[in-house]
Design a protein around this motif. Sequence first.
Motif, PDB file in Angstrom:
ATOM      1  N   ASN A   1      30.660  25.233  61.771  1.00  0.00           N
ATOM      2  CA  ASN A   1      29.460  25.255  62.610  1.00  0.00           C
ATOM      3  C   ASN A   1      29.813  25.627  64.049  1.00  0.00           C
ATOM      4  O   ASN A   1      29.551  24.874  64.986  1.00  0.00           O
ATOM      5  CB  ASN A   1      28.754  23.900  62.558  1.00  0.00           C
ATOM      6  N   ILE A   2      30.404  26.805  64.228  1.00  0.00           N
ATOM      7  CA  ILE A   2      30.905  27.222  65.536  1.00  0.00           C
ATOM      8  C   ILE A   2      30.345  28.581  65.966  1.00  0.00           C
ATOM      9  O   ILE A   2      30.914  29.238  66.846  1.00  0.00           O
ATOM     10  CB  ILE A   2      32.441  27.288  65.533  1.00  0.00           C
ATOM     11  N   ALA A   3      29.253  29.001  65.393  1.00  0.00           N
ATOM     12  CA  ALA A   3      28.711  30.324  65.720  1.00  0.00           C
ATOM     13  C   ALA A   3      28.103  30.379  67.115  1.00  0.00           C
ATOM     14  O   ALA A   3      27.951  31.454  67.678  1.00  0.00           O
ATOM     15  CB  ALA A   3      27.666  30.738  64.682  1.00  0.00           C
ATOM     16  N   ARG A   4      27.767  29.218  67.664  1.00  0.00           N
ATOM     17  CA  ARG A   4      27.118  29.176  68.982  1.00  0.00           C
ATOM     18  C   ARG A   4      27.907  28.244  69.899  1.00  0.00           C
ATOM     19  O   ARG A   4      27.490  27.114  70.185  1.00  0.00           O
ATOM     20  CB  ARG A   4      25.671  28.707  68.840  1.00  0.00           C
ATOM     21  N   VAL A   5      29.065  28.720  70.331  1.00  0.00           N
ATOM     22  CA  VAL A   5      29.949  27.943  71.206  1.00  0.00           C
ATOM     23  C   VAL A   5      30.110  28.677  72.531  1.00  0.00           C
ATOM     24  O   VAL A   5      30.391  29.875  72.563  1.00  0.00           O
ATOM     25  CB  VAL A   5      31.330  27.726  70.553  1.00  0.00           C
ATOM     26  N   ARG A   6      29.937  27.970  73.626  1.00  0.00           N
ATOM     27  CA  ARG A   6      30.092  28.559  74.953  1.00  0.00           C
ATOM     28  C   ARG A   6      31.576  28.717  75.302  1.00  0.00           C
ATOM     29  O   ARG A   6      32.428  28.053  74.716  1.00  0.00           O
ATOM     30  CB  ARG A   6      29.399  27.685  76.001  1.00  0.00           C
ATOM     31  N   PRO A   7      31.883  29.571  76.261  1.00  0.00           N
ATOM     32  CA  PRO A   7      33.285  29.821  76.639  1.00  0.00           C
ATOM     33  C   PRO A   7      34.071  28.559  76.965  1.00  0.00           C
ATOM     34  O   PRO A   7      35.270  28.479  76.683  1.00  0.00           O
ATOM     35  CB  PRO A   7      33.154  30.735  77.865  1.00  0.00           C
ATOM     36  N   LYS A   8      33.410  27.547  77.544  1.00  0.00           N
ATOM     37  CA  LYS A   8      34.117  26.321  77.914  1.00  0.00           C
ATOM     38  C   LYS A   8      34.049  25.254  76.828  1.00  0.00           C
ATOM     39  O   LYS A   8      34.455  24.113  77.054  1.00  0.00           O
ATOM     40  CB  LYS A   8      33.577  25.778  79.236  1.00  0.00           C
ATOM     41  N   GLY A   9      33.509  25.609  75.664  1.00  0.00           N
ATOM     42  CA  GLY A   9      33.597  24.703  74.521  1.00  0.00           C
ATOM     43  C   GLY A   9      32.326  24.020  74.078  1.00  0.00           C
ATOM     44  O   GLY A   9      32.312  23.381  73.034  1.00  0.00           O
ATOM     45  N   GLY A  10      31.241  24.106  74.836  1.00  0.00           N
ATOM     46  CA  GLY A  10      29.998  23.469  74.411  1.00  0.00           C
ATOM     47  C   GLY A  10      29.477  24.081  73.125  1.00  0.00           C
ATOM     48  O   GLY A  10      29.369  25.304  73.010  1.00  0.00           O
ATOM     49  N   ASN A  11      29.183  23.241  72.144  1.00  0.00           N
ATOM     50  CA  ASN A  11      28.772  23.713  70.823  1.00  0.00           C
ATOM     51  C   ASN A  11      27.296  23.380  70.595  1.00  0.00           C
ATOM     52  O   ASN A  11      26.917  22.208  70.532  1.00  0.00           O
ATOM     53  CB  ASN A  11      29.643  23.074  69.739  1.00  0.00           C
TER      54      ASN A  11
END
Length: 208
Positions: free
Chosen positions: A160-170
């Motif tokens: 479930n990592i398709a929408r992860v921000r550059p700094k790690g927010g999922n």
Amino acid sequence: VDKLQQLGIPVILVGEYLEQHPLARTEWLRFFALFFDKLTLADKIFSQTDSVYQYWKNKNSQYSYRPKVMTALPWNGSWYISGANTYVAQLIADAGGQYLWNDLNNNISTPMDIETVYKRCHDADYWINIGQATSKADIVHTDKRLSLFRPFQNGNLFNNIARVRPKGGNDYWESGTVLPHVILADLTKIFHPADYPNDTLYFYRKLN
């Protein structure tokens, strides 16, 4: 909490993470809406979400083939397995899957060693919610023995990592709480790919 109350600061505990059904977690929208006089709007959003969720659930109830599903990834030597009475297990069931720990009759995460998990899950069909792994290499880096599980060998790894921000927010752990119908749709497409050959996933990504 005691110190905040001593200072006269009102404290309200939020326990959505304890809910056993994904829709019950979403319903906390109604709780937060009361602080902003938006209960009518929250009721409308929840009703629409529930309707779409029930559509997918009812559609998936027709499947006679229910692939075997394993979850998670070991951490510090322990594999934390969600019980059968959790929203994770409910999502798998409603997506037409067979959760391999349905006999674990609790609503908590139980630590197990890799040998115990391998005995139960080595021939699983799908492996989902695989910790922080972004590739098969990450899984092997955790423990080389994990490559022995059939989903690893067959490439049926979805995280479930398709929408992860550059700094790690999922986003799965953020808006996913109020989008259980979208998560359910994703899992349906993962477990029954022949019926959705051209569809894309929203929260999930296949690991290579």
